[in-house]
Design a protein around this motif. Sequence first.
Motif, PDB file in Angstrom:
ATOM      1  N   GLN A  48      -0.691 -37.381  17.623  1.00 43.26           N
ATOM      2  CA  GLN A  48      -0.574 -37.747  19.341  1.00 43.26           C
ATOM      3  C   GLN A  48      -2.319 -37.942  19.906  1.00 43.26           C
ATOM      4  O   GLN A  48      -2.824 -37.144  18.909  1.00 43.26           O
ATOM      5  CB  GLN A  48      -0.064 -37.112  20.540  1.00 43.26           C
ATOM      6  N   GLY A 105      -0.144 -42.747  28.427  1.00 41.14           N
ATOM      7  CA  GLY A 105       1.461 -42.729  28.034  1.00 41.14           C
ATOM      8  C   GLY A 105       2.774 -42.363  28.573  1.00 41.14           C
ATOM      9  O   GLY A 105       3.074 -42.066  28.565  1.00 41.14           O
ATOM     10  N   VAL A 133       6.647 -33.515  21.920  1.00 39.39           N
ATOM     11  CA  VAL A 133       5.829 -34.659  21.909  1.00 39.39           C
ATOM     12  C   VAL A 133       5.206 -35.186  21.191  1.00 39.39           C
ATOM     13  O   VAL A 133       4.993 -36.504  20.523  1.00 39.39           O
ATOM     14  CB  VAL A 133       4.849 -33.612  22.715  1.00 39.39           C
ATOM     15  N   LEU A 134       5.278 -34.403  19.766  1.00 37.81           N
ATOM     16  CA  LEU A 134       4.130 -34.409  18.631  1.00 37.81           C
ATOM     17  C   LEU A 134       5.577 -36.251  18.069  1.00 37.81           C
ATOM     18  O   LEU A 134       4.935 -36.764  17.745  1.00 37.81           O
ATOM     19  CB  LEU A 134       4.274 -33.820  17.592  1.00 37.81           C
ATOM     20  N   LYS A 145       2.219 -34.746  28.207  1.00 38.42           N
ATOM     21  CA  LYS A 145       2.785 -34.823  27.723  1.00 38.42           C
ATOM     22  C   LYS A 145       3.676 -33.698  27.793  1.00 38.42           C
ATOM     23  O   LYS A 145       4.572 -33.437  28.162  1.00 38.42           O
ATOM     24  CB  LYS A 145       3.204 -35.899  26.197  1.00 38.42           C
ATOM     25  N   GLN A 167       7.531 -38.057  19.179  1.00 38.82           N
ATOM     26  CA  GLN A 167       7.571 -39.443  19.894  1.00 38.82           C
ATOM     27  C   GLN A 167       7.103 -40.259  19.304  1.00 38.82           C
ATOM     28  O   GLN A 167       6.950 -41.216  19.405  1.00 38.82           O
ATOM     29  CB  GLN A 167       7.003 -39.165  21.142  1.00 38.82           C
ATOM     30  N   ALA A 168       5.904 -40.320  18.788  1.00 35.73           N
ATOM     31  CA  ALA A 168       5.544 -41.052  16.881  1.00 35.73           C
ATOM     32  C   ALA A 168       5.916 -41.373  16.111  1.00 35.73           C
ATOM     33  O   ALA A 168       5.666 -40.290  15.310  1.00 35.73           O
ATOM     34  CB  ALA A 168       3.739 -40.702  17.172  1.00 35.73           C
ATOM     35  N   ARG A 176      -4.158 -37.884  25.345  1.00 34.26           N
ATOM     36  CA  ARG A 176      -2.588 -38.250  26.274  1.00 34.26           C
ATOM     37  C   ARG A 176      -1.982 -36.527  26.245  1.00 34.26           C
ATOM     38  O   ARG A 176      -0.867 -35.974  26.911  1.00 34.26           O
ATOM     39  CB  ARG A 176      -2.113 -38.779  25.727  1.00 34.26           C
ATOM     40  N   LEU A 177      -1.745 -35.655  25.397  1.00 34.22           N
ATOM     41  CA  LEU A 177      -1.385 -34.524  24.780  1.00 34.22           C
ATOM     42  C   LEU A 177      -0.828 -33.662  25.904  1.00 34.22           C
ATOM     43  O   LEU A 177       0.198 -33.346  25.855  1.00 34.22           O
ATOM     44  CB  LEU A 177      -1.909 -34.203  23.905  1.00 34.22           C
ATOM     45  N   THR A 179      -6.958 -36.958  17.449  1.00 36.42           N
ATOM     46  CA  THR A 179      -5.738 -37.375  17.449  1.00 36.42           C
ATOM     47  C   THR A 179      -5.625 -35.693  16.964  1.00 36.42           C
ATOM     48  O   THR A 179      -6.509 -35.489  16.063  1.00 36.42           O
ATOM     49  CB  THR A 179      -5.346 -38.277  16.545  1.00 36.42           C
TER      50      THR A 179
END
Length: 226
Positions: A100, A190, A91-92, A108, A94-95, A104-105, A140
């Motif tokens: 993140q 997201g 998940v982390l 996801k 993805q950016a 939105r965390l 974040t």
Amino acid sequence: MALMLAVPAQAVDSARLDAFLEVARAQGCVIHDLDATLREEGFADRAEVNAIVGKLEAQRKASRLGPALLVRSDACRRGDGPTGRERLLAVLGQAEDCAQPLDRLYHKVEAHGLTRAQADLLRAEMEGRGELVAGDDGATLRLAAAQCADARQLAASITPHPEQAFLAFIASHGCRMGRRDHDGAVAEAGLDPAATDIVIEKLVSQGQAIYYGPDESLIVFEEHCK
């Protein structure tokens, strides 16, 4: 003067250790309520459980966090799927900068097969080890640079589940949302708009959700809304 003799630690049977790790794998390597879960899985002997957990902790393969136990990926990994830690890293990752937004965390992580409770436990463990830090704005969560490359590789290999992500998202909105607000809110969270539309079609076609009222609000029935 009476001598105090140390009580030897109970030996750990290898088959029971393997069975214990199977329980951990089934829980995504994060056992949220250790005592209750183990009782259900046939680990009723407190001394045996303490011996197994103690051995894993001594080998730095597990950590107790309140009523929970986090089993590290090197002990928990098996060939049939990613561990909880790997899912959170995906998940982390993805950016590009491995950061993140906190709002939105959870959508996801649930799309990657983790519950919020599991994600919170993993986050606490990783923050304690300096692998995760909160941004200056507090909004974040950023992965340390040393783990970012691996996280991005995991993000490319672990596919999120859009239905789980949408159900977590809609639950945070009281299980309903007006059609006019839908597209913007989905994008802001997201989520993949195209995949989300497919999920909504599935929920409506299976009678798990309806459009209702003058604004055609989407309502997901409570028994299907996390």
